[in-house]
Design an enzyme around this catalytic site. Structure first.
Site, mmCIF file in Angstrom:
data_model
loop_
_atom_site.group_PDB
_atom_site.id
_atom_site.type_symbol
_atom_site.label_atom_id
_atom_site.label_comp_id
_atom_site.label_asym_id
_atom_site.label_seq_id
_atom_site.Cartn_x
_atom_site.Cartn_y
_atom_site.Cartn_z
ATOM 1 N N HIS A 92 0.811 -1.217 0.000
ATOM 2 C CA HIS A 92 0.000 0.000 0.000
ATOM 3 C C HIS A 92 0.842 1.264 0.000
ATOM 4 C CE1 HIS A 92 -3.434 -2.629 1.037
ATOM 5 N NE2 HIS A 92 -4.164 -1.645 0.572
ATOM 6 N N GLY A 93 2.041 1.216 0.490
ATOM 7 C CA GLY A 93 2.829 2.436 0.484
ATOM 8 C C GLY A 93 4.150 2.305 1.212
#
Length: 478
Positions: A326-327
């Site tokens: 996700h990041g």
């Protein structure tokens, strides 16, 4: 190009007319039109990154063809490794270069050694996390001989770049989507109408629920030191509905749009906030990613087989990888680890597949036990979303500390009553439609046509009347 922009309906109308009235007699022309439309759709944001999609398409198409004829197992593994290295290499550079560099520098600084290195001003190409996993699954399935590699480059290009789901999923498997490009599509009025209904509901989720929640969630999270615990709790709740309305709204629009062109995409959300435990939540939230990680990472690692240590290890690996996907921020890793901690007791007691059916199926209301389990699961989920939304670990911890202070018992400084009412109505409609593919799938179908259309126009008017400030889709940054 944003689904919730004025550009998209104009673009969609043009492509729809060309698709069904100009190229409908030639399958290759239809597929070529999809490729061109998809590149225009993606290039609308930044045309320079089209080269990445084209390069990834050429690489995986070529490797798929080579795997088809190559018999030597060592060479087959080398081909697979090449695909993985190239795809993950691009993803790693654009998404994680600065993260690893900064942590490398911090690690050496901790031991008193100064390392000087310059971060790069890297723009993350939207959708790269999604189409990378999509092309990787194709190559892996071909390598394992689960899927016959395609010889149709245009069809494969359309599969990789299919514009409805290009930038934020659902993450499709070649076994589901690619064969649909081989077969002639015939316009199906009922399928198109159903697609329009799903687009309408997706736009409501995004524009009315997500965008309005975003205004208050951003205000509260960005100025969290100025607010009481009760306001911060409300901010976490707003973000919880923002991310659901935003991401599931995108998926609804993507699936509905694909149906206008005769395609069926996989379902990506199944009313996750009505889950009774975290295992059920993850079967219903971002289904295409969860199933991808299960099939291509969790099961190859041994899944839930083996010793207790292996079960614990595999669970943490899959959730932490999910967080890191996700990041490039430690907040996402903590978010993943927290979900692993939630999931472990269910796995170790063999209760992780206990709630497979939708809650209170065939009933209007849940039982008291079901209601309490839903509230508990929802509360745990809201807590993890704080880490997901926070700027960094320190911000998340200070945010949580204030929530659990005495100020939680004070009146919130921000109480947007209209938005709270909209969320309540939204949850009621979702609850009533929880046994369907999407909330309004069958809502009003047995009503007389004038009454049914009043409902559709009411939703459309609400989209314009209650629209919040236009926000980018959250998952564009992933």
């Amino acid at each position: 190009m944003l689904f919730n922009s004025i550009d998209f309906p104009i673009f969609l109308s043009i492509v729809f007319i060309l698709y069904w009235f100009i190229t409908n007699r030639n399958l290759k022309l239809q597929n070529l039109l999809i490729v061109i439309a998809s590149y225009i759709f993606y290039g609308w944001w930044d045309w320079r990154f089209l080269s990445l999609i084209v390069f990834s398409t050429v690489v995986d198409y070529t490797i798929g063809r080579l795997l088809r004829t190559e018999k030597h197992e060592l060479k087959r593994k080398a081909l697979l490794f090449t695909s993985i290295l190239i795809n993950l290499g691009f993803l790693g550079f654009f998404k994680y270069y600065n993260f690893f560099l900064d942590n490398f520098i911090n690690a050496f600084s901790f031991f008193g050694n100064q390392v000087h290195a310059n971060s790069l001003n890297i723009i993350l190409p939207i959708g790269i996390s999604f189409y990378t996993l999509q092309t990787l699954s194709y190559t892996i399935d071909v390598y394992k001989r689960k899927f016959e590699p395609t010889q149709d480059f245009i069809a494969f290009s359309a599969f990789v770049s299919f514009f409805p789901q290009l930038v934020a999923g659902p993450i499709e498997r070649a076994s589901n989507l690619l064969p649909q490009f081989y077969n002639k599509r015939i316009f199906d009025y009922s399928k198109a109408v159903d697609g329009m209904r799903q687009i309408l509901w997706g736009l409501f989720k995004k524009i009315v629920i997500a965008d309005n929640c975003a205004e208050f969630a951003n205000q509260i999270f960005n100025n969290s030191a100025d607010y009481s615990g009760s306001t911060l709790a409300l901010g976490a709740l707003f973000f919880t509905f923002q991310i659901y309305g935003d991401f599931s709204g995108y998926s609804d629009i993507a699936i509905g749009t694909s149906r206008l062109f005769g395609f069926n995409l996989k379902r990506n959300f199944a009313f996750p906030y009505f889950s009774r435990d975290i295992a059920e939540f993850w079967r219903r939230w971002h289904i295409s990613l969860s199933s991808w990680l299960r099939d291509y990472l969790y099961i190859p690692l041994g899944g839930s087989r083996g010793t207790t240590w292996m079960k614990v290890r595999n669970t943490f690996i899959i959730f932490i990888v999910s967080g890191f996907w996700h990041g490039a921020n430690w907040t996402f890793i903590v978010w993943g680890a927290l979900n692993a901690l939630y999931f472990l007791p269910l796995l170790l007691t063999n209760n992780h597949r206990k709630n497979l059916e939708i809650v209170a199926k065939g009933k209007l209301l849940p039982s008291l036990k079901e209601l309490l389990l839903m509230l508990l699961t929802f509360g745990l989920t809201v807590f993890t979303w704080i880490f997901f939304r926070a700027k960094n670990i320190e911000h998340a911890l200070s945010y949580i500390t204030e929530i659990f202070s005495r100020s939680i018992f004070t009146t919130p400084e921000i109480i947007p009553s209209n938005l709270i009412l909209l969320i309540f109505l939204f949850v009621c409609i979702e609850w009533l439609g929880r046994e369907e593919q999407y909330a309004i799938s069958n809502l009003g179908l047995k009503w007389k046509r004038p009454i049914r259309y009043v409902m559709y126009y009411a939703i459309l008017i609400a989209i314009f009347w209650f629209s919040g400030k236009q926000q980018d889709f959250i998952y564009f940054q992933f």
